[in-house]
Design a protein around this motif. Sequence first.
Motif, mmCIF file in Angstrom:
data_model
loop_
_atom_site.group_PDB
_atom_site.id
_atom_site.type_symbol
_atom_site.label_atom_id
_atom_site.label_comp_id
_atom_site.label_asym_id
_atom_site.label_seq_id
_atom_site.Cartn_x
_atom_site.Cartn_y
_atom_site.Cartn_z
ATOM 1 N N ASN A 1 0.815 -1.231 0.000
ATOM 2 C CA ASN A 1 0.000 0.000 0.000
ATOM 3 C C ASN A 1 0.843 1.273 0.000
ATOM 4 O O ASN A 1 0.569 2.210 0.732
ATOM 5 C CB ASN A 1 -0.945 -0.018 1.226
ATOM 6 N N THR B 1 -0.856 5.753 -4.097
ATOM 7 C CA THR B 1 -2.290 6.037 -4.107
ATOM 8 C C THR B 1 -2.845 6.073 -5.533
ATOM 9 O O THR B 1 -4.058 6.026 -5.713
ATOM 10 C CB THR B 1 -2.587 7.380 -3.426
ATOM 11 N N TYR C 1 -8.457 -4.583 0.123
ATOM 12 C CA TYR C 1 -7.416 -4.627 1.149
ATOM 13 C C TYR C 1 -7.844 -3.819 2.370
ATOM 14 O O TYR C 1 -8.070 -2.622 2.268
ATOM 15 C CB TYR C 1 -6.126 -4.069 0.550
ATOM 16 N N THR C 2 -7.992 -4.489 3.532
ATOM 17 C CA THR C 2 -8.384 -3.759 4.748
ATOM 18 C C THR C 2 -7.250 -3.668 5.758
ATOM 19 O O THR C 2 -7.396 -3.010 6.780
ATOM 20 C CB THR C 2 -9.593 -4.431 5.440
ATOM 21 N N GLY C 3 -6.146 -4.357 5.503
ATOM 22 C CA GLY C 3 -5.007 -4.305 6.421
ATOM 23 C C GLY C 3 -4.136 -5.512 6.206
ATOM 24 O O GLY C 3 -4.606 -6.527 5.685
HETATM 25 C C1 NAG Z 1 -3.583 2.504 2.249
HETATM 26 O O1 NAG Z 1 -2.964 3.770 2.036
HETATM 27 C C2 NAG Z 1 -3.880 4.859 1.995
HETATM 28 C C3 NAG Z 1 -3.101 6.092 1.579
HETATM 29 O O2 NAG Z 1 -1.932 6.259 2.296
HETATM 30 C C4 NAG Z 1 -4.553 5.007 3.348
HETATM 31 O O3 NAG Z 1 -5.485 6.083 3.317
HETATM 32 C C5 NAG Z 1 -5.281 3.706 3.659
HETATM 33 O O4 NAG Z 1 -5.863 3.777 4.955
HETATM 34 C C6 NAG Z 1 -4.311 2.514 3.582
HETATM 35 N N1 NAG Z 1 -5.107 1.285 3.707
HETATM 36 C C7 NAG Z 1 -4.941 0.431 4.720
HETATM 37 C C8 NAG Z 1 -5.909 -0.680 4.788
HETATM 38 O O5 NAG Z 1 -4.045 0.537 5.564
#
Ligand code: NAG
Length: 516
Positions: A41, A44, A386-388
């Motif tokens: 992740n 963006t 993807y949630t984590g």
């Molecule tokens: C993935 O990255 C985005 C942008 O930085 C963030 O807003 C989002 O919460 C992240 N997703 C997770 C599931 O950590």
Amino acid sequence: MYALNTVCFTVLLASTALAYVILKPKAYIRLNDDNGAKTINASTLNSVDFDYNTNILYIIAKEPARLTAFTLAVDGTPTQLLEHTFNPYLEGYPLDIEICRPQTLGATPRVAISFVNPASRSADGRVVFFQPLSFGSTTFDEIQRVTVGAYPYDMEFTEDCTILIVSNKGKPTKEGSQYRDPEGTISKIQLGVDFNDATPITSSVISFTDYFSGEAGLLNYIDLLGKNFRTFPVRDPTNNLLSLEQNIEPHDVIITDNGETAYVSLPVNNAIARINLFTDQVSEIFALGNRTWRNYYMDASDRDGATDTGDSELEVQLGDEAVLGRLAISTVDGVRTDGLIDKPFTFGGRGFSIHLPTNLGIGSTTVDSFEKVTKQYMSDVFNTAYTGPSSNPQADRETTSPYLGPDLQAMDVAEFEDKTVLFVAGGSSGILYVYVLSADAWCPQPYFHSLYRAGGKYSSWQALYDTEQMGDIGITDVRFLEDIDLVPVLVVASSTSNSVSIYTVEEGPFDVETGI
Ligand SMILES: *[C@@H]1O[C@H](CO)[C@@H](O)[C@H](O)[C@H]1NC(C)=O
Ligand SMILES: *[C@@H]1O[C@H](CO)[C@@H](O)[C@H](O)[C@H]1NC(C)=O
């Protein structure tokens, strides 16, 4: 149930073809984060373009502010040529990339990259023109830059490369106590066939103001409102009235082959704008209306707000968390004067429509095809996201169901083996869908051919990422490339997996693999 976005009749067709158009994985590359490391992740928004002259594939990743270039010259396999880091504090984050080579002898080829303003995303953005890379390039050299509107989300060159149309989304910001919501606009950049750092480049703004000004403008607005055009909120958080133009948010732009017209999507406004590139005016805005979901399949399993739909079955579904109880429902449309929701309106098309060029009426549309075929072939990752890192794709199924469902984020249309093929990407789920459009004199009809999802389903997202098995998660761009080493390919750029995949496009039997 109603959905804002697209109206009319529907065709859902099963395939009758003997051979299907399918995708087969050829290469998968994880891109670097801003420290040059591989992390899940890390981006963006990733966007791609390809230079057929040099066989160089360009990928820009917004958040790490990087360009990574690969050559596909050796057997179509990507070999990294160069990585270039932009300084987000000086140059801003890159959003889109477009490459153009004028056919005229002696002309200057150009690579345009749009950037968010480094100080604030609601301040004017810029487009920087670079020299295209070649095989031995070690640097990425700027030719010239021009100022455009705020948040230049998408760009498109005319065929002769002398005009670049830029859609400026004009996203609002609240910085401290200062709220700023710039107008959504279109920039028209005119540059010579031959240009260098001293050649004048002109940039002009095509605004939405004229379309809504005066009596004619009011009539335009009333007409649009009747077709579910939306401009909310009416006031900003400091209680100042917002103008219509501030609430217009241009997204994707295309230019017709003759270079006379541009079409710009306004997803937040549930509309498409037609731009006349001779007069530099918004010539028409087409609101996309709403459609009933009564006879279609929608998996939409939070929603507050009382409803009184007069439909007992629907009331039960809306009250049930597992059915429609979590669906994001409009608090503006379908609301009675007593404040109860009479007709629940939700958002997102969940399908695609083919519109007629004359009046943008719908020629053909798939309503629930994506969700149906996904349920059929990939129910264990249906509407996953993807949630984590410690969760997994299967456990995260249904995540996007209450929001945009299949979350369709990118598409490309291509000619392949005498067929018109549409590639559509489910952003969060990482599922790629292939449809073939039948040649119909009036309007092509879509036939579902195949779907493909790379990556595992049951290991944790982190484990999948670490072993290069996360697949394409958070797809933001897809691009068909013809004849790369005699084989057509589909390039898929994704932000959550911060990756690029290359698939060969083939004809053959459609068979869904079970995954890892
Ligand atoms: C993935 O990255 C985005 C942008 O930085 C963030 O807003 C989002 O919460 C992240 N997703 C997770 C599931 O950590
Ligand atoms: C939804 O669209 C129909 C036409 O298809 C229209 O009659 C109706 O007023 C629209 N509903 C709302 C709440 O705008």
